[in-house]
Design an enzyme around this catalytic site. Structure first.
Site, PDB file in Angstrom:
ATOM      1  N   CYS A 336       0.767  -1.290   0.050  1.00 23.34           N
ATOM      2  CA  CYS A 336       0.013   0.051   0.101  1.00 23.34           C
ATOM      3  C   CYS A 336       0.902   1.350  -0.109  1.00 23.34           C
ATOM      4  O   CYS A 336       0.518   2.315  -0.796  1.00 23.34           O
ATOM      5  CB  CYS A 336      -0.982  -0.180   1.154  1.00 23.34           C
ATOM      6  SG  CYS A 336      -1.238  -1.556   1.777  1.00 23.34           S
ATOM      7  N   ARG A 365       6.568 -11.457   5.412  1.00 24.81           N
ATOM      8  CA  ARG A 365       5.888 -11.199   6.811  1.00 24.81           C
ATOM      9  C   ARG A 365       6.455 -12.109   7.899  1.00 24.81           C
ATOM     10  O   ARG A 365       6.396 -13.334   7.418  1.00 24.81           O
ATOM     11  CB  ARG A 365       4.345 -11.091   7.077  1.00 24.81           C
ATOM     12  CG  ARG A 365       4.012  -9.977   6.310  1.00 24.81           C
ATOM     13  CD  ARG A 365       2.337  -9.863   6.379  1.00 24.81           C
ATOM     14  NE  ARG A 365       1.686  -8.901   5.462  1.00 24.81           N
ATOM     15  CZ  ARG A 365       0.520  -8.854   5.149  1.00 24.81           C
ATOM     16  NH1 ARG A 365      -0.505  -9.757   6.069  1.00 24.81           N
ATOM     17  NH2 ARG A 365       0.030  -8.040   4.389  1.00 24.81           N
ATOM     18  N   GLN A 383       0.781 -11.107  -3.318  1.00 21.63           N
ATOM     19  CA  GLN A 383      -0.576 -10.874  -3.426  1.00 21.63           C
ATOM     20  C   GLN A 383      -1.212 -10.325  -4.802  1.00 21.63           C
ATOM     21  O   GLN A 383      -0.352  -9.777  -5.454  1.00 21.63           O
ATOM     22  CB  GLN A 383      -0.892  -9.688  -2.310  1.00 21.63           C
ATOM     23  CG  GLN A 383      -0.628 -10.077  -0.809  1.00 21.63           C
ATOM     24  CD  GLN A 383      -0.645  -8.743   0.032  1.00 21.63           C
ATOM     25  OE1 GLN A 383      -0.245  -7.556  -0.303  1.00 21.63           O
ATOM     26  NE2 GLN A 383      -1.507  -8.803   1.078  1.00 21.63           N
ATOM     27  N   ASP A 385      -2.682  -7.795  -5.396  1.00 19.04           N
ATOM     28  CA  ASP A 385      -2.789  -6.762  -4.611  1.00 19.04           C
ATOM     29  C   ASP A 385      -3.553  -5.331  -5.579  1.00 19.04           C
ATOM     30  O   ASP A 385      -2.917  -5.516  -6.786  1.00 19.04           O
ATOM     31  CB  ASP A 385      -1.776  -6.271  -3.646  1.00 19.04           C
ATOM     32  CG  ASP A 385      -2.104  -5.267  -2.798  1.00 19.04           C
ATOM     33  OD1 ASP A 385      -3.568  -5.089  -2.424  1.00 19.04           O
ATOM     34  OD2 ASP A 385      -1.342  -4.844  -1.828  1.00 19.04           O
ATOM     35  N   HIS A 387      -4.861  -1.191  -5.306  1.00 17.97           N
ATOM     36  CA  HIS A 387      -5.397   0.060  -4.751  1.00 17.97           C
ATOM     37  C   HIS A 387      -6.155   0.664  -5.488  1.00 17.97           C
ATOM     38  O   HIS A 387      -5.866   1.289  -6.653  1.00 17.97           O
ATOM     39  CB  HIS A 387      -4.327   0.828  -3.917  1.00 17.97           C
ATOM     40  CG  HIS A 387      -3.660  -0.116  -2.606  1.00 17.97           C
ATOM     41  ND1 HIS A 387      -2.551  -0.818  -3.064  1.00 17.97           N
ATOM     42  CD2 HIS A 387      -4.221  -0.501  -1.493  1.00 17.97           C
ATOM     43  CE1 HIS A 387      -2.415  -1.555  -1.934  1.00 17.97           C
ATOM     44  NE2 HIS A 387      -3.240  -1.375  -0.941  1.00 17.97           N
ATOM     45  N   LYS A 467     -15.202  -3.522   6.200  1.00 12.42           N
ATOM     46  CA  LYS A 467     -14.606  -4.436   5.014  1.00 12.42           C
ATOM     47  C   LYS A 467     -15.502  -5.420   4.458  1.00 12.42           C
ATOM     48  O   LYS A 467     -16.585  -5.698   5.289  1.00 12.42           O
ATOM     49  CB  LYS A 467     -13.299  -4.826   5.181  1.00 12.42           C
ATOM     50  CG  LYS A 467     -13.175  -5.853   6.470  1.00 12.42           C
ATOM     51  CD  LYS A 467     -11.961  -6.633   6.699  1.00 12.42           C
ATOM     52  CE  LYS A 467     -12.069  -7.798   7.674  1.00 12.42           C
ATOM     53  NZ  LYS A 467     -10.956  -8.327   7.839  1.00 12.42           N
ATOM     54  N   HIS A 513      -8.181  -1.032  -0.523  1.00  9.08           N
ATOM     55  CA  HIS A 513      -7.380  -1.874  -0.752  1.00  9.08           C
ATOM     56  C   HIS A 513      -8.270  -3.220  -1.017  1.00  9.08           C
ATOM     57  O   HIS A 513      -9.265  -3.407  -0.676  1.00  9.08           O
ATOM     58  CB  HIS A 513      -6.958  -2.288   0.917  1.00  9.08           C
ATOM     59  CG  HIS A 513      -6.150  -1.190   1.356  1.00  9.08           C
ATOM     60  ND1 HIS A 513      -4.982  -1.001   1.607  1.00  9.08           N
ATOM     61  CD2 HIS A 513      -6.813  -0.257   1.902  1.00  9.08           C
ATOM     62  CE1 HIS A 513      -4.563   0.084   2.327  1.00  9.08           C
ATOM     63  NE2 HIS A 513      -5.671   0.494   2.523  1.00  9.08           N
TER      64      HIS A 513
END
Ligand SMILES: [Zn+2]
Ligand SMILES: [Zn+2]
Length: 643
Positions: A336, A365, A383, A385, A387, A467, A513
């Site tokens: 992000c 992580r 991911q 991912d 945004h 979410k 996100h």
């Protein structure tokens, strides 16, 4: 007199001191027999605990989710009683309900083994047969501590000492000569516990989950309302074991993991092929949906993470390294903040919004090694991912479009959606009530606009905003969370993202996100288990094996394979000097969907004998027809639709 309102809205009158059991009995004898507990004004209560005034009363049976939870809780108590009866040198600690069952942590010098299970289960059944009434008692805190100490239960005494404020009473539940500290409620007697329980496994667990403390012995069990449900559950576990992605990953030569890289994956050629097919498919779908793709650095300076807030809040999950130039750097745990930097690069105006920025972002992580599990829980993952930077008035439309896109992608992978959950304001949260009212309404309206009624998960939202999570069901009925969208007003503010509005003024964009698969690692794990490795044609790492029966057919086998590859298929050739049955068996274990057998006859007629995975028959087709048909069958769903 007490006025009782039943779930159907009807009202009845009872004498003072009446209990939910009296209510059940007045409705029907059979309900009283089936009753396990009651919900009184929303609170779960013991059946025999007297009502304290006018109340809403719902009788709980084993048909209710609450009933099943009670059964599992009781099973934990019965287990502890059985263990202490058989092994008096054991101390009890805690025994909560978990998914599908319960566990109990015991303190005992001698280790338990699964060989003890049969004996313990027999004792548990004895306790059920004895049908001890389960009685609730209210105790003074100090008296309770003294009593637990007296009988040698130091852990229980410590729990009470730590969690109960001074002067407050506690409750104890007694069954026979055994009792336990417990908030309750419980079934009326041990005889109400269905004998559909089974002890499953042992594990170590630290007292209070703290590795500085002593190690306890955790005994896991499963408990159900009846024999059939227990059997079904055990069958599902068996199925799950057969489908274990770690086992199939080895068998199909997709990937492996090893000690030196805990939670990291070595992708083999076939596994990476699957990965690339998935990535290419998702990339096409994103491009079609108006996303742009970016890539951001893997390692960034500590200052960067301090600014984003991760250093403060997320430091313990970050892999950090130091350089000789005295820099402190960290591997990115998420994408992000990097995307915000790209957003901030150059002027942005309202015309640029919504800006949908995607990255197949490799993140690291730190997870404790005990929490890692195959591909499902890793330390290094990628991911899918993205945004979405947008104006506030675009949130609903963007969220609705995302739900449709994600649903279509999940469907293409053959996963069925169970539901979408809407995580609402958590107890610990930022932002005013007005903010949450509005944000929750936006997510709800977006879901409805996409034709979905979300299941509300009270308090499950993120710290900053609500979410939506996608719950998918696999082939054996297990559910997986894959896909999420989360509203965020905070990060753009924190990192100073802005755009020029129609009014010429600076404004903050909102950030959504979102991920559809979650991580590719985990998603591939889910796919392997869902399909038990037998992927549909478009996902199969090897789609066709051309297997020659005789040496004489080897040349034609190579030629046919070359033609099939030209049509875009992933093809292997097997001209080894082995019997055809051996070859078919081996490629079946590898879950290759189509085996094309060729011998002298096929070579002469330019034909293929096609065998499908899992079927015994074969189909003789011309090579030309096979090329056209198999190439079409192997198309990813989006490309097939475009034809
Ligand atoms: Zn309890
Ligand atoms: Zn994000």
């Amino acid at each position: 007199m007490i006025n009782v309102t039943l779930p159907d809205g009807s009202k009845r009158e009872y004498a003072d001191g009446a209990s939910p059991l009296d209510v059940a009995e007045s409705i029907s004898k059979s309900l009283a027999k089936k009753a396990l507990a009651a919900r009184v004004n929303g609170e779960l209560r013991d059946l025999t605990r007297p009502l304290e005034g006018d109340s809403d009363v719902a009788i709980i049976t084993d048909k209710d989710a609450d009933g099943l939870e009670l059964i599992r809780h009781d099973a934990a108590h019965v287990l502890a009683q059985a263990v202490q009866a058989l092994y008096p040198d054991t101390q009890v600690t805690i025994g909560p309900v978990i998914d599908d069952g319960f566990y109990y942590d015991f303190a005992r010098k001698v280790p338990f083994s699964t060989d003890d299970f049969e004996k313990i289960e027999a004792k548990m059944r004895e306790i059920v047969d004895a049908d001890y009434p389960i009685l609730r008692e209210v105790w003074e805190k100090d008296a309770a501590i003294a009593e637990f100490k007296r009988i040698g239960e130091d852990y229980k005494a410590q729990i009470i000492d730590d969690i109960i404020p001074p002067g407050e009473a506690i409750t104890v539940y007694r069954q026979g000569d055994w009792f336990d500290l417990c908030r309750g409620p419980h079934l009326p007697s041990t005889g109400k516990l269905p004998k559909a329980f089974k002890l499953m496994k042992m594990a170590g667990a630290y007292w209070r989950g703290d590795s500085k403390n002593e190690m306890l012995q955790r005994m896991y069990g499963t408990a159900w309302a009846n024999e059939k449900d227990l059997k079904d559950h055990l069958h599902r576990l068996e199925e799950a074991e057969k489908r274990d992605h770690r086992k199939l990953g080895r068998q199909m030569d997709l990937f492996h993991m090893q000690e030196e890289g805990k939670g990291m994956v070595f992708w083999h050629e076939k596994g990476l092929t699957l990965w690339r097919v998935i990535e290419a498919y998702v990339r096409r779908r994103l491009t079609e949906a108006g996303y742009v793709e970016v890539r951001t650095p893997q390692v960034l300076d500590r200052k960067f993470w301090e600014q984003s807030g991760h250093w403060d809040k997320y430091r313990e999950n970050m892999f950090v390294c130091e350089t000789e130039e005295e820099e402190t750097l960290s591997l990115k745990p998420m994408n992000c903040p990097g995307h915000v930097q790209i957003f901030k690069f150059g002027q942005k105006s309202y015309r640029d919004l919504p800006l949908r920025m995607a990255e197949f972002g490799a993140c690291h992580r730190y997870e404790p090694s005990g929490a890692l599990h195959g591909l499902m829980r890793v330390r290094a993952f990628t991911q899918d991912d993205a945004h979405i930077f947008c104006r506030e008035d675009q949130i609903e439309e963007e969220t609705a479009a995302f739900i449709k896109l994600a649903s279509s992608i999940h469907e293409d992978f053959g996963l069925v959606r169970d539901h979408i959950s809407l995580g609402t304001r958590p107890a610990l949260r930022a932002g005013s009530e007005e903010f949450w009212d509005k944000a929750e309404a936006q997510m709800l309206n977006a879901a409805r606009a996409a034709g979905v009624e979300p299941v509300v998960a009270e308090g499950d939202g993120a710290f900053y905003a609500p979410k939506l999570d996608f719950q998918l069901k696999d082939a054996i009925g297990r559910s997986w969370t894959c896909g999420t969208i989360q509203l965020d007003y905070v990060l753009p503010e924190r990192l100073g993202a802005e755009y020029t509005g129609e009014d010429g003024q600076k404004h903050r964009p909102v950030m959504l996100h979102r991920a559809i698969l979650g991580s590719l690692e985990r998603f591939i794990g889910v796919l392997i288990e869902n399909y038990a490795g037998s992927f549909p044609m478009w996902l199969s790492p090897v789609q066709v094996v051309v297997a020659a029966i005789t040496d004489g057919a080897a040349e034609y086998a190579e030629e046919a394979a070359a033609e099939l590859r030209k049509a875009g298929l992933r093809v292997e050739v097997d001209t080894r000097n082995e019997t055809i049955n051996y070859k078919v068996r081996e490629h079946s274990l590898q879950k290759v969907p189509v085996i094309a057998v060729v011998g002298a006859r096929e070579a002469e007629g330019r034909k293929l004998a096609l065998r499908r995975l899992g079927s015994n028959g074969q189909e003789i087709v011309s090579l030309d027809d096979a090329i056209v048909n198999l190439a079409h069958e192997a198309l990813p769903p989006d490309l097939k639709r475009a034809r």
